[in-house]
Design a protein around this motif. Structure first.
Motif, PDB file in Angstrom:
ATOM      1  N   VAL A  81      41.905  45.748  40.262  1.00  0.00           N
ATOM      2  CA  VAL A  81      40.729  45.788  40.792  1.00  0.00           C
ATOM      3  C   VAL A  81      39.942  46.713  41.058  1.00  0.00           C
ATOM      4  O   VAL A  81      38.443  46.135  40.814  1.00  0.00           O
ATOM      5  N   GLY A  82      40.000  47.606  39.945  1.00  0.00           N
ATOM      6  CA  GLY A  82      38.832  48.439  39.873  1.00  0.00           C
ATOM      7  C   GLY A  82      38.874  48.495  38.210  1.00  0.00           C
ATOM      8  O   GLY A  82      37.093  48.579  37.968  1.00  0.00           O
ATOM      9  N   LYS A  83      39.642  47.876  37.223  1.00  0.00           N
ATOM     10  CA  LYS A  83      38.745  46.985  36.011  1.00  0.00           C
ATOM     11  C   LYS A  83      37.871  46.088  36.790  1.00  0.00           C
ATOM     12  O   LYS A  83      36.602  46.166  36.475  1.00  0.00           O
ATOM     13  N   ASP A 138      48.764  40.532  49.739  1.00  0.00           N
ATOM     14  CA  ASP A 138      49.359  41.782  51.441  1.00  0.00           C
ATOM     15  C   ASP A 138      47.749  42.817  50.978  1.00  0.00           C
ATOM     16  O   ASP A 138      47.898  43.323  51.971  1.00  0.00           O
ATOM     17  N   VAL A 139      47.311  43.069  49.817  1.00  0.00           N
ATOM     18  CA  VAL A 139      46.512  43.557  49.543  1.00  0.00           C
ATOM     19  C   VAL A 139      45.424  43.336  49.411  1.00  0.00           C
ATOM     20  O   VAL A 139      43.848  43.806  49.576  1.00  0.00           O
ATOM     21  N   PHE A 140      44.660  41.960  48.350  1.00  0.00           N
ATOM     22  CA  PHE A 140      44.161  41.509  48.516  1.00  0.00           C
ATOM     23  C   PHE A 140      42.688  41.106  48.710  1.00  0.00           C
ATOM     24  O   PHE A 140      41.716  41.552  48.494  1.00  0.00           O
ATOM     25  N   ARG A 141      43.101  40.644  50.207  1.00  0.00           N
ATOM     26  CA  ARG A 141      41.859  40.391  51.187  1.00  0.00           C
ATOM     27  C   ARG A 141      41.775  41.979  51.813  1.00  0.00           C
ATOM     28  O   ARG A 141      40.446  41.895  52.218  1.00  0.00           O
ATOM     29  N   PHE A 142      41.907  43.091  51.299  1.00  0.00           N
ATOM     30  CA  PHE A 142      41.538  44.179  51.821  1.00  0.00           C
ATOM     31  C   PHE A 142      40.471  44.773  50.805  1.00  0.00           C
ATOM     32  O   PHE A 142      39.400  45.500  51.629  1.00  0.00           O
ATOM     33  N   PHE A 143      40.118  43.840  49.535  1.00  0.00           N
ATOM     34  CA  PHE A 143      39.076  44.459  48.392  1.00  0.00           C
ATOM     35  C   PHE A 143      38.171  43.377  48.657  1.00  0.00           C
ATOM     36  O   PHE A 143      36.969  43.803  48.409  1.00  0.00           O
ATOM     37  N   LEU A 144      38.236  42.791  48.622  1.00  0.00           N
ATOM     38  CA  LEU A 144      38.200  41.272  48.011  1.00  0.00           C
ATOM     39  C   LEU A 144      37.724  40.682  49.250  1.00  0.00           C
ATOM     40  O   LEU A 144      39.027  40.312  50.411  1.00  0.00           O
ATOM     41  N   LEU A 173      36.021  51.911  43.746  1.00  0.00           N
ATOM     42  CA  LEU A 173      37.107  51.858  42.717  1.00  0.00           C
ATOM     43  C   LEU A 173      36.171  52.036  40.489  1.00  0.00           C
ATOM     44  O   LEU A 173      37.179  51.873  40.188  1.00  0.00           O
ATOM     45  N   ALA A 174      35.336  51.368  40.666  1.00  0.00           N
ATOM     46  CA  ALA A 174      34.892  51.256  39.431  1.00  0.00           C
ATOM     47  C   ALA A 174      35.132  52.723  39.353  1.00  0.00           C
ATOM     48  O   ALA A 174      35.207  53.000  37.633  1.00  0.00           O
TER      49      ALA A 174
END
Length: 990
Positions: free
Chosen positions: A445-447, A488-494, A517-518
């Motif tokens: 996600v940082g990328k 599990d995690v994707f929808r936490f950030f996007l 994150l960047a």
């Protein structure tokens, strides 16, 4: 078959759009659940003691119980035996349960450090907003959800909502549910809900169960040594020593809580985990959990399991009575209720003046509610209760911070927010790499976040996601990790974008999270080319092997005098040294990136970053932009600030706990490289908002030596028109406090300062030679602070400008007292400060005690002839005062003549009253007109017009009295300037 192939619930690799379909709360209903705290004398244990005295002393034979899908059918219960009743009376009399409840209540009511550090919090046992939870099924978990957007999910009701108190009710077939699996993605509030459940039981609000025994699966995973269930319980809860022996021999209603099942590797095969029904038999902790879920060990006990969606399949469906999904705050009314309670806490402001701050709190809640009602992106973010916490914490930081401790930074809030939600969790406990969840997020996600910042975009298409997540998938392990992450995690950030026309694109849940994150991606050194990555791996291998090879070659060289061996030694050592130089270049590149992003000229005239964050949360009041209207370019000014904040020692320590290691040497080398770039560019003249961002960057960096060197290069600080909130004042005071050097000029014109702001900035104001405080609505209370400033023995203020402030008579009294005892002030401007005659007389009285003032401006203060003459008479006797400004006052023609006679008879004082000086033009006519032109937006235009008419008449009269053609020409020139100003004033162009 691999788990990646078995996972039917994960989305097809070519379609990221289906992630829109599975957001939590897709069928959420709009309901509110509130739990009030018990009264002071209410004891939950009393109810338990009554029940336990009527409980049965014997257990049902195992053959009388029928198990289907983790549920039990109803059967007739035997009457309690006297032996069992007596045994339970002994247990009750020992107060073991009561002690257990007290211990659990204290433990589960304990709030994390972040709760106390970043603003007020409310106790779980006082008031709580329950998230929406709904009944689900394994089939629903495994199949893709229907295609729903965020807007549809906010509107579509849910018919399967269930409350936490009813999750153990009978199922649709009438069977008693004994095992419940509660699942939800990261941030939906699973752990908080379990804490609330335990606290409710401790206070008697969960009477269904007589004993609750919580276990952390993370804790159980730390040990593989065999241990019995009874020993495990007494090891964790010593108060239950007297209760444990009767667990299997009575009908005691017991609830086991297994929190975080994804931390355990469970094997339900008989070949993997043997059957065990004896609570005294030592077996590995995972075997205890498996047999409890099998209902082979303590079959009468109820169990609730919390887990992430990817781990739901680890428990065979036949052992589960009910699946329950936690959907977060899928209703905006729940979000509003949370914000109302959190932001209305009495201690939210941190001040004793409750009346003055309650209005601000109510205003914040109202603005936030309006923003939620617009179905803004923030409403989509606040599906997750954890993001509601982040919003409240950020608002508390922005509005109610009076003093900034070193540990409280915006970067620290985001880092702590991630620690609260991830706490060093491994992404997949079954994967041999054991990569931490946060490390995986930083790499993937940082990328995506970094590429978005570089291309200045916030919306990402399906192709963008594939490029960042799937392009480097090479092994089965990487594919499995990606499946777990997406589940599990994707929808936490996007989250899907709510902007019309962009429903099938994704945005970061909170805009600032993209920049964080960047920044993490860059600082961790993940931004590397393929050659750099291969070079690093090869360097590490050669560095490890070369030491052993050198030892062997040294021995050989003593036996065989081969000349090529020394050359071989050097070749082995060259590559690691060369690569270390290349890595040093990487640190230079990080510092260069930070400097370039921090001082981008196209961002020079944007709002400062703190105002940008405020607008992103509360919205922008006014007409909304039309959907077809082109949006402004995206701004990413937080990105370099987060880079600096992540390098601070405290944030690096927290990130270390999350599996993202940033070494001290790396941070030192980056800071060293920054001195060549950041400090050098910071010396250039920056616009006020950009300078505020630079100061905030230095505060976030938390490096005193670096900050001191940067601040020493700033001799003038211009923050005019920046809205100086208490937080910004604290940041300015904190950053400037790293040095003791004198500041040539501090410009705080039109900065919304008040009395509390001056108190915060007091140490900084002492060191400023020129202090500009115009247009700040500073009244008498603020003047009292300025008086203390002027009387301080370390005050170096020589030029003080208080123009266009409502000082008034009382304020003039305080300023006069400060003026009398001050030894540094040479220039004082009180232009347009509502002094009146009495205020001017107070100033004049105390002027006799001052020995250093050289210039005094009392223009536009409604002074009459008497007050003006009194000031000039005192000024004549002053040792150093040689210029007094008295223009735009109510001075008559006779007063002007009297002042002119004093001017002719003066001993060095110059009184600036009109544009004329007898039969000549005043040398200061252009200065007076410039003052009028600069301050016209803040003055009464009609009154200014009347004064300009009087000035024009005076010019014409003086011109007629002189016969000198040169003077007549000068008069005509000045008359034309006044006429031009009058014309522009009448037409509204000035």
């Amino acid at each position: 078959m691999s788990r990646a192939m078995q996972c039917q619930s994960c989305l097809s690799w070519g379609s990221w759009k289906q992630l829109c379909r599975s957001l939590p709360g897709g069928r959420g209903t709009r309901r509110v659940y509130l739990c009030a705290a018990p009264g002071p004398g209410e004891l939950g244990s009393v109810l338990f003691l009554r029940k336990i005295l009527h409980a049965s002393g014997t257990s049902l034979p195992r053959g009388c119980v029928r198990y289907q899908g983790g549920s039990q059918e109803h059967s007739d219960q035997p009457r309690p035996s006297r032996h069992g009743l007596a045994q339970l009376r002994n247990v009750a009399s020992s107060d073991a349960i009561k002690k257990h409840q007290k211990s659990l209540s204290a433990w589960f009511s304990h709030q994390p450090n972040e709760e106390r550090q970043f603003g007020p919090s409310f106790s779980l046992d006082a008031v709580h907003v329950d998230p929406v939870i709904r009944e689900s099924s394994l089939e629903e978990i495994l199949k893709p959800s229907p295609d729903l957007t965020i807007q549809n999910q906010l509107q579509q009701p849910c018919s399967q909502v269930i409350t936490l108190q009813n999750i153990f009710d009978v199922d649709a077939c009438g069977r008693q549910v004994k095992t419940v699996v509660l699942y939800g993605t990261v941030g939906t509030g699973k752990s908080t809900l379990i804490k609330k459940m335990v606290v409710d039981w401790c206070h008697g609000r969960l009477p269904r169960f007589e004993l609750v025994i919580p276990f952390s699966c993370e804790d159980l995973s730390q040990s593989h040594a065999p241990i019995s269930l009874r020993r495990l319980i007494t090891k964790k809860y010593q108060h239950l020593r007297d209760v444990v022996p009767v667990l299997g021999a009575s009908n005691l209603k017991v609830l086991f809580i297994l929190n975080g099942l994804e931390r355990l590797n469970l094997d339900f095969r008989l070949a993997g985990t043997e059957l065990c029904c004896d609570p005294n038999e030592p077996v590995p902790p995972s075997a205890i959990v498996v047999n409890l879920l099998r209902k082979y060990l303590l079959p009468e006990a109820s169990i609730i399991v919390t887990t992430r969606p990817s781990a739901v399949r680890r428990i065979p469906a036949k052992y589960v009575g009910r699946y329950v999904e936690i959907c977060g705050f899928s209703d905006t009314n729940l979000q509003k209720l949370y914000f109302q309670m959190r932001l209305s806490q009495p201690s939210c402001s941190g001040e004793s003046s409750i009346d003055s701050t309650s209005g601000e709190q109510e205003n914040l809640v109202e603005m936030l509610s309006r923003n939620l009602e617009r179905h803004n992106q923030i409403a989509a973010a606040c599906f997750l209760p954890s993001y509601c916490w982040l919003v409240c914490t950020t608002l508390h930081f922005l509005y109610f911070t009076r003093m900034v401790p070193p540990s409280q930074t915006l970067t620290g809030i985001y880092t702590s927010f991630l620690r609260l939600n991830f706490s060093g969790e491994v992404l997949d406990s079954t994967d041999p790499t054991n990569i931490s969840m946060m490390k995986y997020v930083a790499k993937t996600v940082g990328k995506l976040a970094y590429e978005g910042v570089m291309s200045r975009k916030t919306c990402f298409s399906e192709e963008d996601l594939q490029q960042c997540f799937e392009v480097e998938m090479k092994t089965e392990s990487e594919l499995n990790l990606l499946e777990v992450f997406r589940s599990d995690v994707f929808r936490f950030f996007l989250t899907p974008c709510v902007q019309p026309g962009k429903e099938h694109t994704f945005v970061f849940t909170i805009p600032a999270m993209q920049e964080y994150l960047a920044a993490l991606y860059v600082v961790l050194g993940e931004k590397k080319t393929l050659a750099q990555r291969l070079g690093k791996e090869l360097s590490e291998v050669i560095g490890k092997v070369s030491e052993d090879v050198v030892v062997v070659l040294n021995i050989i060289s003593k036996v065989l005098p081969l000349r090529f061996l020394p050359v071989l030694f050097n070749l082995l050592k060259i590559f690691p040294r060369y690569f270390s130089r290349l890595s040093g270049k990487d640190r230079d590149a990080i510092a260069h990136t930070m400097a370039e992003e921090l001082f981008k000229e196209e961002d020079y005239y944007n709002d400062d970053v703190l105002d940008q964050i405020n607008s992103s949360i509360l919205g922008v009041e006014g007409p909304m932009r039309h959907p077809d209207e082109a949006s402004d370019d995206e701004v990413f000014e937080l990105f370099p600030i987060f880079m600096g904040g992540i390098l601070s020692r405290r944030n690096r320590a927290i990130l270390e706990q999350l599996g993202c290691s940033i070494k001290n040497l790396a941070a030192f080398e980056i800071a060293k490289a920054m001195k060549k770039t950041v400090i050098r560019k910071g010396r250039k003249g920056l616009p006020p908002s950009e300078l505020m961002d630079y100061l905030f960057f230095l505060h976030e960096f938390q490096n005193e030596r670096f900050t001191a060197e940067a601040i020493r290069s700033l001799r003038a600080v211009n923050l005019s028109s920046v809205k100086m909130t208490p937080l910004k004042c604290s940041v300015l005071a904190s950053v400037m406090g790293t040095t003791c050097h004198e500041v040539e000029e501090l410009n705080l014109t039109s900065c919304n300062l008040d009395t509390s702001s001056l108190r915060i900035l007091f140490p900084v104001l002492l060191r400023c030679k020129a202090l500009h405080l115009q247009l700040n609505s500073l009244g008498s209370d603020a003047c009292k602070e300025i008086r203390d400033l002027l009387l301080h023995d370390k005050c170096v203020v020589s030029n003080l400008r208080l123009t266009n402030n409502p000082v008034g008579e009382q304020g003039a009294r305080y300023l006069a007292e400060g003026l009398a005892g001050n030894r540094s002030l040479t220039h004082l401007s009180l232009l347009h400060t509502a002094l009146g005659d009495r205020g001017a007389e107070l100033i004049a009285q105390h002027l006799t005690h001052n020995q250093h003032l050289q210039e005094l401006n009392l223009g536009y203060n409604s002074l009459t002839d008497t007050a003006a003459l009194r000031v000039v008479e005192v000024a004549k006797k002053h040792e150093t005062l040689d210029k007094v400004h008295l223009y735009f006052n109510d001075i008559s023609e006779d007063g002007k003549k009297a002042l002119d006679s004093l001017r002719m008879d003066r001993d060095g004082v110059r009184a600036l009253v009109f544009l004329t000086a007898g039969t000549d033009v005043s040398d200061y006519w252009s200065h007076i007109l410039n003052v009028v032109q600069r301050n016209l937006p803040f003055w009464d235009r009609e009154r200014v017009r009347q004064h300009l008419v009087l000035i024009l008449q005076d010019l014409e009269s003086s011109r007629r009295q002189t016969a000198n053609p040169w003077r007549k020409a000068k008069f005509l020139r000045v008359e034309n300037e006044v006429k031009k100003m009058l014309g522009e004033l009448q037409h509204g162009t000035l």
